[in-house]
Write an enzyme that holds these catalytic residues in place. Structure first.
Site, PDB file in Angstrom:
ATOM      1  N   LYS A 157       0.882  -1.170   0.000  1.00 45.76           N
ATOM      2  CA  LYS A 157       0.000   0.000   0.000  1.00 45.76           C
ATOM      3  C   LYS A 157       0.922   1.222   0.000  1.00 45.76           C
ATOM      4  O   LYS A 157       1.276   1.755   1.056  1.00 45.76           O
ATOM      5  CB  LYS A 157      -0.884  -0.048   1.255  1.00 45.76           C
ATOM      6  CG  LYS A 157      -2.132   0.805   1.173  1.00 45.76           C
ATOM      7  CD  LYS A 157      -3.101   0.423   2.275  1.00 45.76           C
ATOM      8  CE  LYS A 157      -4.232   1.426   2.405  1.00 45.76           C
ATOM      9  NZ  LYS A 157      -5.059   1.565   1.217  1.00 45.76           N
TER      10      LYS A 157
HETATM   11  N1  PY5 Z   1      -7.978  -1.994  -2.756  1.00 46.59           N
HETATM   12  C1  PY5 Z   1      -7.434  -0.749  -2.777  1.00 46.59           C
HETATM   13  C2  PY5 Z   1      -6.818  -0.262  -4.050  1.00 46.59           C
HETATM   14  C3  PY5 Z   1      -7.456   0.049  -1.622  1.00 46.59           C
HETATM   15  O1  PY5 Z   1      -6.919   1.270  -1.647  1.00 46.59           O
HETATM   16  C4  PY5 Z   1      -8.071  -0.428  -0.436  1.00 46.59           C
HETATM   17  C5  PY5 Z   1      -8.130   0.424   0.803  1.00 46.59           C
HETATM   18  C6  PY5 Z   1      -8.623  -1.715  -0.463  1.00 46.59           C
HETATM   19  C7  PY5 Z   1      -8.544  -2.467  -1.637  1.00 46.59           C
HETATM   20  C8  PY5 Z   1      -9.267  -2.321   0.760  1.00 46.59           C
HETATM   21  O2  PY5 Z   1      -8.308  -2.611   1.739  1.00 46.59           O
HETATM   22  P1  PY5 Z   1      -8.678  -2.642   3.301  1.00 46.59           P
HETATM   23  O3  PY5 Z   1      -9.872  -3.482   3.421  1.00 46.59           O
HETATM   24  O4  PY5 Z   1      -7.479  -3.243   3.931  1.00 46.59           O
HETATM   25  O5  PY5 Z   1      -8.915  -1.239   3.724  1.00 46.59           O
HETATM   26  N2  PY5 Z   1      -8.255   1.813   0.574  1.00 46.59           N
HETATM   27  C9  PY5 Z   1      -7.964   2.768   1.618  1.00 46.59           C
HETATM   28  C10 PY5 Z   1      -8.909   2.639   2.809  1.00 46.59           C
HETATM   29  O6  PY5 Z   1      -8.542   3.096   3.874  1.00 46.59           O
HETATM   30  C11 PY5 Z   1      -7.959   4.164   1.063  1.00 46.59           C
HETATM   31  C12 PY5 Z   1      -9.262   4.781   0.762  1.00 46.59           C
HETATM   32  C13 PY5 Z   1      -9.228   6.242   0.484  1.00 46.59           C
HETATM   33  O7  PY5 Z   1      -9.998   2.072   2.684  1.00 46.59           O
END
Ligand code: PY5
Length: 309
Positions: A157
């Site tokens: 990430k």
């Molecule tokens: N895929 C991408 C490209 C992501 O950025 C995220 C999380 C996920 C999947 C889901 O991962 P998790 O369930 O571990 O959160 N995105 C971030 C979030 O905090 C950034 C959002 C602005 O949800």
């Protein structure tokens, strides 16, 4: 904007306005940062951070993939997250730890630049809107492909890779949709710009596998585990774009977005949120709010919790 708030920066809580880095920070120029998105939920026993240990472990893995040694241990960062939530008197909030290559070198070779670490937290409601959580969002497949597994490590990430998500998000936003779905280089469904994606077909859950250029989402892992505990079969396999159009239900998962139904993709209506989506949303809410003792290990209470009954 948030004058009274505190941010943890390089080992100490500082005022919001003082949480600054140099304009020549390496991470600003080249995207050499790794970060996390974490949520704390209000429970009857006080604020509880959801799967904090797992988020910090992913931060460590992301940093390692970019050869970035974190100058703090997992326990130090855990305590720092607690300190930020407590100092700002937050209950339900979004927590953003970031580690970046700081000021020190302008060449691409980053290993001599210092590593700065900061943790901020703020109240952040439904990322895709309350209305979206209730009734579903309209999504569109973006023309931009998800960055390939051999271009950058999809499982990290890292700041720089979000240029990919941002182009997709802006493209579909301008076309009037709430969220973008990206296909990978092979043409299979990867994920949303900031969420993983699930389909329901014939009572089973289907989600793209880890090899499909996706982030290994913690909410994705949570949903897989909750679903299996509920007796719902889960398949991790490649998903063709057209399967999205004929699915019984589709939803996206992420820390910011939580479990959000999708009611339309590329102008193909999917109908209102379905029974499995609703059931998983309800389970997720009960678990994050501390109403399910069985999953208490996923909650890290900021204040000492009263014993779960
Ligand atoms: N895929 C991408 C490209 C992501 O950025 C995220 C999380 C996920 C999947 C889901 O991962 P998790 O369930 O571990 O959160 N995105 C971030 C979030 O905090 C950034 C959002 C602005 O949800």
């Amino acid at each position: 904007m948030r004058e009274a708030a505190k941010i943890w920066m390089n080992g100490a809580l500082v005022d919001w306005a003082d949480a600054q880095i140099h304009v020549l920070s390496h991470g600003l120029h080249y995207g050499t940062s790794v970060f996390e998105g974490i949520r704390s939920y209000a429970t009857a026993s006080g604020p509880a951070v959801f799967r904090l240990e797992d988020h910090l472990a992913r931060l460590e893995r992301s940093a390692a993939m970019y050869y970035m040694p974190l100058p703090y241990t997992r326990e130090e960062l855990r305590q720092a997250v607690h300190a930020v939530v407590a100092a700002n008197e937050l209950k339900a909030c979004y927590i953003r730890p970031i580690a970046l290559r700081g000021y020190g070198t302008m060449g691409l070779f980053p290993l001599e630049a210092p590593v700065d670490v900061a943790i901020a937290a703020w109240e952040w409601g439904a990322y895709l809107g309350e209305e979206g959580l209730r009734n579903g969002i309209r999504a569109k497949v973006a023309s931009w492909r998800r960055i390939g597994n051999n271009t950058i490590p999809a499982h990290a990430k890292a700041g720089g890779q979000y240029l990919n998500s941002i182009l997709a998000k802006v493209e579909v936003h301008k076309a009037g949709y709430a969220e973008a779905i990206l296909l990978n280089e092979q043409g299979f469904v990867a994920d949303g710009s900031g969420e993983n994606i699930f389909l329901v077909r014939g009572g089973r859950l289907i989600t793209p596998p880890l090899g499909a250029s996706i982030l290994e989402g913690i909410t994705r892992g949570t949903v897989i585990e909750i679903a299996r505990d509920e007796g719902i079969e889960v398949l991790e396999r490649d998903v063709a774009r057209s399967e999205l159009y004929s699915a019984d239900e589709v939803f996206v998962t992420g820390t910011a977005a939580e479990i959000c139904p999708v009611n339309e993709i590329d102008d193909h209506p999917l109908g209102p949120p379905g029974a499995i989506t609703r059931r998983l949303q309800e389970r997720f809410a009960a678990i994050t709010q501390g109403r399910e003792p069985r999953y208490a290990a996923w909650l890290d209470w900021v204040a000492a919790p009263a014993a779960l009954s």
